[in-house]
Design a protein around this motif. Structure first.
Motif, PDB file in Angstrom:
ATOM      1  N   VAL A  99      -5.170   3.829 -14.689  1.00 22.01           N
ATOM      2  CA  VAL A  99      -4.276   3.044 -13.845  1.00 22.01           C
ATOM      3  C   VAL A  99      -4.601   3.371 -12.394  1.00 22.01           C
ATOM      4  O   VAL A  99      -4.764   4.528 -12.035  1.00 22.01           O
ATOM      5  N   LYS A 100      -4.706   2.317 -11.577  1.00 26.71           N
ATOM      6  CA  LYS A 100      -4.905   2.503 -10.136  1.00 26.71           C
ATOM      7  C   LYS A 100      -3.696   1.924  -9.428  1.00 26.71           C
ATOM      8  O   LYS A 100      -3.246   0.826  -9.746  1.00 26.71           O
ATOM      9  N   TYR A 101      -3.164   2.674  -8.480  1.00 25.58           N
ATOM     10  CA  TYR A 101      -2.014   2.234  -7.701  1.00 25.58           C
ATOM     11  C   TYR A 101      -2.397   2.354  -6.237  1.00 25.58           C
ATOM     12  O   TYR A 101      -2.803   3.414  -5.772  1.00 25.58           O
ATOM     13  N   LYS A 102      -2.288   1.235  -5.497  1.00 28.72           N
ATOM     14  CA  LYS A 102      -2.667   1.234  -4.090  1.00 28.72           C
ATOM     15  C   LYS A 102      -1.530   0.685  -3.251  1.00 28.72           C
ATOM     16  O   LYS A 102      -0.853  -0.262  -3.637  1.00 28.72           O
ATOM     17  N   THR A 103      -1.332   1.313  -2.101  1.00 34.32           N
ATOM     18  CA  THR A 103      -0.433   0.780  -1.092  1.00 34.32           C
ATOM     19  C   THR A 103      -1.213   0.724   0.209  1.00 34.32           C
ATOM     20  O   THR A 103      -2.417   1.003   0.230  1.00 34.32           O
ATOM     21  N   LYS A 104      -0.528   0.415   1.283  1.00 32.96           N
ATOM     22  CA  LYS A 104      -1.194   0.282   2.571  1.00 32.96           C
ATOM     23  C   LYS A 104      -1.948   1.551   2.974  1.00 32.96           C
ATOM     24  O   LYS A 104      -3.051   1.485   3.490  1.00 32.96           O
ATOM     25  N   ASP A 105      -1.357   2.709   2.736  1.00 33.16           N
ATOM     26  CA  ASP A 105      -1.988   3.951   3.171  1.00 33.16           C
ATOM     27  C   ASP A 105      -2.119   5.004   2.066  1.00 33.16           C
ATOM     28  O   ASP A 105      -2.316   6.178   2.345  1.00 33.16           O
TER      29      ASP A 105
END
Length: 160
Positions: free
Chosen positions: A21-27
């Motif tokens: 699982v990959k989780y990305k936000t702005k930073d």
């Protein structure tokens, strides 16, 4: 994203039996890989991005409360007449104040409000957990010297 959110995400991924699982936000970016061939791998990579977060990434945290709600509903239907004493913190659960002492409570023991039922060790501090209800211990849900999560059920108590 704080440490509790990361721990909940890791817990969700392990229960969902997915391989990655990959989780990305702005930073922030985190990649969690579960073992398929018996080796544990959990990777966290802080990163700075100048693009907007992906819509798919926001779906992962939404699924976590739904899975927890299903588990709680199942537990509530099985033992609906009992009250649960839950862990107020993350740590290691101990039934005894020290290895050479007797356990705080056993199945069948009467507890009252304020009686110490166990100890949870967190960061080398041993926190006494007191009962918030009066009744009889019906079931001990956690083995001695095992890790527990926040809000994890520890004991079932018959309040009658």
């Amino acid at each position: 994203m704080d440490i509790k959110d990361i721990q909940n995400l890791i817990k969700f991924v392990s229960k969902a039996e997915v391989s990655e699982v990959k989780y990305k936000t702005k930073d922030f970016e985190i990649t969690i890989k579960t073992p398929l061939a018996g080796s544990d791998a959990v990777y966290a990579q802080p990163a700075v991005y100048h693009t907007a977060p992906q819509a798919v990434a926001a779906a992962a945290p939404v699924a976590t409360p739904a899975a927890a709600a299903v588990e709680k509903a199942d537990a509530a239907s099985d033992d609906s007449k009992y009250v649960t004493i839950k862990s107020p913190m993350i740590g290691t659960f101990y039934r005894k104040p020290s290895p050479d002492k007797d356990v705080f409570v056993n199945v069948g023991d009467e507890v009252s409000v304020g009686k110490v039922v166990c100890v949870i060790e967190a960061m080398k501090l041993f926190n006494q957990i007191e009962s918030e209800i009066s009744g009889k211990i019906v079931k001990i849900l956690v083995d001695d010297a095992t890790p527990v999560e926040y809000d994890q059920p520890l004991f079932l108590v018959d309040p009658s």
